[in-house]
Design a protein around this motif. Structure first.
Motif, PDB file in Angstrom:
ATOM      1  N   GLU A   1      13.928 -38.669 -12.525  1.00  0.00           N
ATOM      2  CA  GLU A   1      15.289 -38.576 -11.969  1.00  0.00           C
ATOM      3  C   GLU A   1      16.299 -39.235 -12.910  1.00  0.00           C
ATOM      4  N   ALA A   2      15.972 -40.417 -13.424  1.00  0.00           N
ATOM      5  CA  ALA A   2      16.878 -41.144 -14.316  1.00  0.00           C
ATOM      6  C   ALA A   2      17.053 -40.398 -15.639  1.00  0.00           C
ATOM      7  N   VAL A   3      15.962 -39.851 -16.169  1.00  0.00           N
ATOM      8  CA  VAL A   3      16.024 -39.087 -17.415  1.00  0.00           C
ATOM      9  C   VAL A   3      16.872 -37.831 -17.222  1.00  0.00           C
ATOM     10  N   HIS A   4      16.691 -37.170 -16.097  1.00  0.00           N
ATOM     11  CA  HIS A   4      17.487 -35.978 -15.813  1.00  0.00           C
ATOM     12  C   HIS A   4      18.977 -36.333 -15.772  1.00  0.00           C
ATOM     13  N   ALA A   5      19.309 -37.420 -15.116  1.00  0.00           N
ATOM     14  CA  ALA A   5      20.712 -37.847 -15.059  1.00  0.00           C
ATOM     15  C   ALA A   5      21.251 -38.107 -16.468  1.00  0.00           C
ATOM     16  N   HIS A   6      20.470 -38.793 -17.278  1.00  0.00           N
ATOM     17  CA  HIS A   6      20.898 -39.090 -18.656  1.00  0.00           C
ATOM     18  C   HIS A   6      21.114 -37.799 -19.456  1.00  0.00           C
ATOM     19  N   ASN A   7      20.200 -36.877 -19.321  1.00  0.00           N
ATOM     20  CA  ASN A   7      20.227 -35.664 -20.129  1.00  0.00           C
ATOM     21  C   ASN A   7      21.261 -34.642 -19.682  1.00  0.00           C
ATOM     22  N   THR A   8      21.755 -34.752 -18.455  1.00  0.00           N
ATOM     23  CA  THR A   8      22.676 -33.743 -17.941  1.00  0.00           C
ATOM     24  C   THR A   8      24.100 -34.262 -17.734  1.00  0.00           C
ATOM     25  N   MET A   9      24.307 -35.562 -17.857  1.00  0.00           N
ATOM     26  CA  MET A   9      25.662 -36.120 -17.711  1.00  0.00           C
ATOM     27  C   MET A   9      26.515 -35.786 -18.925  1.00  0.00           C
ATOM     28  N   PRO A  10      27.794 -35.507 -18.717  1.00  0.00           N
ATOM     29  CA  PRO A  10      28.686 -35.361 -19.869  1.00  0.00           C
ATOM     30  C   PRO A  10      28.693 -36.673 -20.674  1.00  0.00           C
ATOM     31  N   PRO A  11      28.701 -36.582 -21.989  1.00  0.00           N
ATOM     32  CA  PRO A  11      28.666 -37.794 -22.810  1.00  0.00           C
ATOM     33  C   PRO A  11      29.752 -38.807 -22.459  1.00  0.00           C
ATOM     34  N   SER A  12      30.932 -38.335 -22.083  1.00  0.00           N
ATOM     35  CA  SER A  12      32.021 -39.260 -21.747  1.00  0.00           C
ATOM     36  C   SER A  12      31.717 -40.068 -20.489  1.00  0.00           C
ATOM     37  N   GLN A  13      30.875 -39.549 -19.614  1.00  0.00           N
ATOM     38  CA  GLN A  13      30.472 -40.278 -18.410  1.00  0.00           C
ATOM     39  C   GLN A  13      29.205 -41.091 -18.647  1.00  0.00           C
ATOM     40  N   ARG A  14      28.330 -40.574 -19.486  1.00  0.00           N
ATOM     41  CA  ARG A  14      27.031 -41.209 -19.723  1.00  0.00           C
ATOM     42  C   ARG A  14      27.180 -42.499 -20.510  1.00  0.00           C
ATOM     43  N   GLY A  15      28.049 -42.490 -21.515  1.00  0.00           N
ATOM     44  CA  GLY A  15      28.156 -43.654 -22.383  1.00  0.00           C
ATOM     45  C   GLY A  15      26.908 -43.779 -23.239  1.00  0.00           C
TER      46      GLY A  15
END
Length: 185
Positions: free
Chosen positions: A31-45
């Motif tokens: 779940e955490a990896v999916h969030a990292h991989n699919t978040m826009p870079p500006s939100q992910r940091g």
């Protein structure tokens, strides 16, 4: 009462990976990896919040490009200014420590788990986890693979595509499969 499979894994003993507690931890990591991989870079940091909550330790300025994959996340410690390029995979059934200022090229893989050599025990999910330690200011070229139990010394260079099965001395450069030292830098 005996040790749980997670406790055996953490202790470096043979354990069964087909375990409800380990399944739940792997699901949490997915779940955490999916969030990292699919978040826009500006939100992910530098790291998605869900992923950063999993890791054992994250030094200031550590950055992980997407996509990224890890099996648990809880066994990963990143030093300051660690950079991991796109496509890195860490199968962290044991501790993985990456020192300050180290850089991992695209597609670097780190595998801590070793499956049992006996086919019946392997089929039953028996494996053992060996830690990987990467010193400070290490450069690991794209597509390199590090297997469990290795230590990479400070300032070492791992050539692109190398398969590291043995410790690498500080300042050494290794290339090939299996990785072997080359001339001085």
């Amino acid at each position: 009462m005996g040790l749980s499979e997670r406790q055996k894994m953490s202790a470096g003993e043979w354990y069964c990976c087909f375990d409800p507690e380990l399944d739940a931890l792997r699901w949490q990591a997915r779940e955490a990896v999916h969030a990292h991989n699919t978040m826009p870079p500006s939100q992910r940091g530098n790291l998605a919040p869900a992923l950063s909550l999993l890791f054992a330790d994250i030094g200031k300025g550590a950055f992980i490009e997407a996509p990224f994959h890890c099996s648990y996340g809880i066994n990963i410690s990143l030093g300051r200014r660690v950079y991991m390029n796109a496509g890195c995979t860490i199968l962290d059934s044991a501790g993985v420590r990456i020192g300050d200022g180290s850089m991992l090229g695209p597609g670097v893989h780190i595998y801590c788990a070793e499956h049992h050599k006996d086919p019946k025990l392997r089929g039953a999910g028996m494996e053992i986890a060996r830690p990987v330690t990467i010193g400070a200011s290490v450069w690991i070229g794209g597509g390199a693979i590090l297997v469990g139990g290795v230590t990479i010394g400070d300032g070492a260079i791992i050539g692109a595509g190398a398969v590291v099965t043995k410790d690498v001395a500080p300042g050494a450069t290794v290339v090939g499969n299996p990785a072997r030292p080359v001339g001085a830098r």
